[in-house]
Motif scaffolding. Structure first.
Motif, PDB file in Angstrom:
ATOM      1  N   GLY A 159       0.774  -1.235   0.000  1.00 26.10           N
ATOM      2  CA  GLY A 159       0.000   0.000   0.000  1.00 26.10           C
ATOM      3  C   GLY A 159       0.804   1.283   0.000  1.00 26.10           C
ATOM      4  O   GLY A 159       0.232   2.368   0.160  1.00 26.10           O
ATOM      5  N   VAL A 160       2.124   1.210  -0.177  1.00 23.50           N
ATOM      6  CA  VAL A 160       2.926   2.443  -0.141  1.00 23.50           C
ATOM      7  C   VAL A 160       3.420   2.870  -1.523  1.00 23.50           C
ATOM      8  O   VAL A 160       4.020   3.937  -1.668  1.00 23.50           O
ATOM      9  CB  VAL A 160       4.140   2.309   0.811  1.00 23.50           C
ATOM     10  N   TRP A 161       3.156   2.045  -2.534  1.00 28.48           N
ATOM     11  CA  TRP A 161       3.641   2.372  -3.882  1.00 28.48           C
ATOM     12  C   TRP A 161       2.464   2.739  -4.787  1.00 28.48           C
ATOM     13  O   TRP A 161       1.456   2.050  -4.850  1.00 28.48           O
ATOM     14  CB  TRP A 161       4.412   1.181  -4.477  1.00 28.48           C
ATOM     15  N   MET A 162       2.618   3.866  -5.496  1.00 27.41           N
ATOM     16  CA  MET A 162       1.605   4.348  -6.414  1.00 27.41           C
ATOM     17  C   MET A 162       1.774   3.671  -7.785  1.00 27.41           C
ATOM     18  O   MET A 162       2.833   3.097  -8.067  1.00 27.41           O
ATOM     19  CB  MET A 162       1.712   5.864  -6.556  1.00 27.41           C
ATOM     20  N   PRO A 163       0.770   3.754  -8.655  1.00 26.79           N
ATOM     21  CA  PRO A 163       0.867   3.115  -9.973  1.00 26.79           C
ATOM     22  C   PRO A 163       2.078   3.547 -10.796  1.00 26.79           C
ATOM     23  O   PRO A 163       2.601   2.755 -11.591  1.00 26.79           O
ATOM     24  CB  PRO A 163      -0.439   3.543 -10.660  1.00 26.79           C
ATOM     25  N   ASP A 164       2.536   4.804 -10.622  1.00 29.01           N
ATOM     26  CA  ASP A 164       3.698   5.271 -11.400  1.00 29.01           C
ATOM     27  C   ASP A 164       5.025   4.959 -10.732  1.00 29.01           C
ATOM     28  O   ASP A 164       6.081   5.398 -11.186  1.00 29.01           O
ATOM     29  CB  ASP A 164       3.593   6.772 -11.668  1.00 29.01           C
ATOM     30  N   GLY A 165       4.983   4.174  -9.635  1.00 27.65           N
ATOM     31  CA  GLY A 165       6.215   3.821  -8.928  1.00 27.65           C
ATOM     32  C   GLY A 165       6.607   4.786  -7.829  1.00 27.65           C
ATOM     33  O   GLY A 165       7.618   4.587  -7.154  1.00 27.65           O
ATOM     34  N   SER A 166       5.815   5.846  -7.618  1.00 29.24           N
ATOM     35  CA  SER A 166       6.105   6.798  -6.541  1.00 29.24           C
ATOM     36  C   SER A 166       5.840   6.161  -5.181  1.00 29.24           C
ATOM     37  O   SER A 166       5.001   5.271  -5.048  1.00 29.24           O
ATOM     38  CB  SER A 166       5.243   8.053  -6.683  1.00 29.24           C
ATOM     39  N   PHE A 167       6.551   6.662  -4.179  1.00 30.10           N
ATOM     40  CA  PHE A 167       6.380   6.193  -2.807  1.00 30.10           C
ATOM     41  C   PHE A 167       5.444   7.139  -2.072  1.00 30.10           C
ATOM     42  O   PHE A 167       5.649   8.366  -2.071  1.00 30.10           O
ATOM     43  CB  PHE A 167       7.742   6.148  -2.108  1.00 30.10           C
ATOM     44  N   SER A 168       4.411   6.605  -1.446  1.00 25.15           N
ATOM     45  CA  SER A 168       3.475   7.414  -0.672  1.00 25.15           C
ATOM     46  C   SER A 168       4.027   7.584   0.743  1.00 25.15           C
ATOM     47  O   SER A 168       4.201   6.602   1.474  1.00 25.15           O
ATOM     48  CB  SER A 168       2.099   6.745  -0.623  1.00 25.15           C
ATOM     49  N   THR A 169       4.308   8.815   1.114  1.00 29.08           N
ATOM     50  CA  THR A 169       5.062   9.092   2.341  1.00 29.08           C
ATOM     51  C   THR A 169       4.245   8.958   3.618  1.00 29.08           C
ATOM     52  O   THR A 169       4.808   8.845   4.707  1.00 29.08           O
ATOM     53  CB  THR A 169       5.625  10.517   2.302  1.00 29.08           C
ATOM     54  N   GLY A 170       2.905   9.000   3.489  1.00 28.21           N
ATOM     55  CA  GLY A 170       2.079   9.028   4.689  1.00 28.21           C
ATOM     56  C   GLY A 170       1.807  10.431   5.170  1.00 28.21           C
ATOM     57  O   GLY A 170       1.037  10.638   6.108  1.00 28.21           O
ATOM     58  N   ASP A 171       2.453  11.421   4.528  1.00 27.03           N
ATOM     59  CA  ASP A 171       2.203  12.818   4.861  1.00 27.03           C
ATOM     60  C   ASP A 171       1.126  13.388   3.949  1.00 27.03           C
ATOM     61  O   ASP A 171       0.943  12.932   2.813  1.00 27.03           O
ATOM     62  CB  ASP A 171       3.490  13.645   4.716  1.00 27.03           C
TER      63      ASP A 171
END
Length: 625
Positions: free
Chosen positions: A427-439
């Motif tokens: 659940g921390v990786w977006m479809p484009d490979g970005s990392f979701s920081t939780g912020d």
């Protein structure tokens, strides 16, 4: 590493990016990076180490040629102890020159794993077990330090551990304990005794991050991640050959190791190590401005709590004109504190944003352009910072529009490939490979990132989102207020309501009613006016100096449940209410009761359930043993 010119805004970042980073940055690993920095002037001072703030006039000085020599010796020793490219060297050390030798020597021979010395022995053990530590480096038995006591208690509980290496300790071959300082001298300092072509994608370090309960959250960073970060920091913070930085943040955290370590070393700059305890040493804070004058320091890295302490420190006759910048991160900076510090010291505050998973920094206020107070700046070169709009289950819906609040995501060659434990990667990786920081944050029309809190820090009152800063900023402007933190308190009707914890300056006699009156008059949003103000002697802090808000949320929850359970009408005595972090429920409350005579636990549980039925915080009831 070139292009250390003006950084005024996104246009300058885009100009840098016209040359691909693979063409601009030739170093493939951190070893090459430090070696190249050392070649700039081998005789120049790389590290000035202070035993304490009171001994700043007589530092231990280490030249670049000696720094590289010690790193090579350490790498050679670790290789001789069986460390290869995929083997982990953990260290539990205060801020010492040897800490740098171990960190970079470990990255040369294998993988470095810095561990917070303030952790409890079980947490240290769990990290070592998770990373499969082969060599554990720690401080030997020294007065006023319990590191060896902790390590000795758990060293035999780490199945993969082959050797313990003691800095400032002695060798015990029967126990596989090695004295670092005496052993080091037997290895060459001018060359490596092994051949290892370190590739950019090789794992350089594993840092623990997040909470310390449950499975350790361990971020694996590559050499490429750290090399890119050193380059970006030099550009954004203006580190040059001959620059002097003060290091007071701990060397188990990537701010200390990269911002005030790798980046200045790569530039051929000097790092002044502010004692083994760093900013936690009262003598460092007391002598801070004298230290600036002594070393003609240009910049230092700090968190807001440190700046608050410096604001109360007299500058006296110290010449601090050398100070250009302070790099501030870890938590949003109060606008009022920003204004006071700059007007008093004459230096610029470069507020930035980042996290361990991004090698330490992803956004920075431009040193030569507009520094928007309250924002954390523009994205750094070769990095992407975007806002993602997610659904209630955390699934990606779309990219956020200009000014729209959503999840902050980061992407770039500085961003790690994932956590060691696969469960943390869900659940921390977006479809484009970005990392979701939780912020949570928003990006304005000029590309500046504004943080609006973490998902867990937003106070949601009856469906209305309240940014804690809307409470903290006005309260901080109240005279004699040293620290403020706003958190959500469980509420039977609104879900949660805001409460404010306040730390006052020493010797100030003020009560909660006075602060509450100020809040009513100065907080612009009615829903954000706290339901309660709680004055506490000192804020709970993380080891890095950031206010530890979970502890305040736990305290607020405990207070609410204590108040409700006073209605038990004599059928039981509440002996203890414990509130802790819980992996399944977020927060868990344990209520320990002593039944009154002639009352069974079933009756008591039923009554407690009635009293707490409108609250959403999970709780358990137990009979006191």
């Amino acid at each position: 590493m070139s292009h250390l010119g003006l950084i005024r805004g996104l246009k300058d970042i885009e100009e840098i990016e016209k040359v691909p980073w693979t063409d601009r940055i030739k170093e493939k690993n951190t070893v090459e990076l430090i070696e190249n920095g050392a070649r700039t002037n081998p005789e120049a001072t790389a590290i000035s180490f202070l035993e304490s703030g009171d001994s700043f006039e007589s530092p231990m000085r280490i030249a670049f040629k000696d720094l590289m020599g010690r790193i090579r010796q350490t790498a050679n020793m670790l290789y001789d102890l069986g460390i290869g490219p995929k083997d982990v060297v953990s260290y539990v050390l205060p801020n010492l020159p040897q800490t740098h030798y171990v960190l970079w020597g470990a990255e040369a021979a294998g993988i470095a794993n810095p561990i917070n010395p303030l952790l409890e022995p079980a947490a240290i053990r769990d990290i070592c077990v998770s990373v499969q530590t082969r060599v554990l480096v720690c401080l030997g038995e020294t007065e006023g330090n319990d590191i060896w006591e902790k390590v000795n208690a758990i060293r035999k509980e780490i199945p993969t551990l082959k050797f313990v290496v003691q800095v400032m300790g002695s060798t015990d071959k029967a126990e596989n304990i090695i004295g670092f300082d005496e052993m080091l001298e037997s290895y060459p300092s001018d060359q490596y005794i092994f051949t290892r072509p370190i590739k950019p994608e090789d794992i350089a370090s594993i840092y623990h991050t997040g909470g310390t309960t449950g499975t350790p959250k361990l971020a694996m960073r590559t050499h490429c991640n750290e090399v890119i970060m050193a380059y970006d920091l030099r550009i954004m913070a203006g580190f040059n050959t001959g620059s002097t930085l003060l290091c007071g943040l701990p060397l188990f955290h990537c701010n200390g190791t990269i911002v005030t370590g790798l980046a200045p070393f790569a530039a051929g700059g000097q790092v002044v190590m502010l004692s083994p305890m760093g900013y936690r040493d009262p003598s460092i804070i007391k002598n801070f401005f004298k230290i600036v004058e002594k070393f003609q320091a240009e910049s230092f890295s700090a968190v807001p709590t440190i700046l608050s302490s410096l604001l109360e420190l007299p500058i006296g006759d110290a010449d601090i004109s050398s100070l250009k910048y302070v790099i501030c991160g870890a938590a949003p900076l109060s606008q009022e504190l920003f204004r006071r510090i700059e007007s008093r010291t004459g230096m610029k505050i470069l507020e930035g944003y980042g996290l361990t998973e991004g090698a330490v920094a992803s956004a920075f206020n431009p040193k030569d352009g507009e520094r928007k107070v309250g924002s954390v700046g523009i994205r750094m070169p070769y990095q992407s910072v975007k806002i993602a709009i997610l659904d209630e289950n955390g699934n990606y819906i779309r990219e956020g529009k200009c000014g729209e609040i959503g999840a902050v995501t980061i992407k770039g060659p500085n961003v790690f490939n994932g956590y060691l434990e696969e469960s943390h990667n869900q659940g921390v990786w977006m479809p484009d490979g970005s990392f979701s920081t939780g912020d949570l944050g928003r990006i304005d029309e000029d590309g500046y990132l504004w943080l609006t809190g973490r998902k867990k820090e937003l106070i949601i009152r009856g469906g209305h989102n309240i940014d804690p800063a809307a409470i903290e900023e006005p309260l901080f402007q109240m005279p004699n207020v040293r620290q403020v933190a706003a958190v959500g308190r469980p509420d039977p009707y609104a879900g949660e309501v805001p409460v404010a914890y306040v730390e006052m300056a020493d010797g100030v006699d003020m009560d909660e009613n006075q602060i509450m009156q100020w809040a009513r008059e100065n907080i612009g949003e009615r829903a954000a006016v706290p339901k309660e103000v709680i004055i506490i002697p000192s804020m709970p802090l993380t080891p890095v100096g950031k206010i530890f808000k979970p502890a305040l949320r736990w305290d607020a929850t405990r207070r609410v449940y204590e108040k409700e359970l006073k209605q038990l009408d004599g059928i039981a005595e509440i002996l203890r209410i414990d509130v802790v972090e819980d992996n399944s429920h977020g927060i868990k409350v344990t209520i320990s009761v002593e039944p009154a005579a002639d009352h069974g636990m079933d009756t008591i549980k039923q009554r407690i359930n009635e009293l707490l039925s409108k609250y959403t915080v999970f709780y358990e009831i137990e009979k006191a043993s």
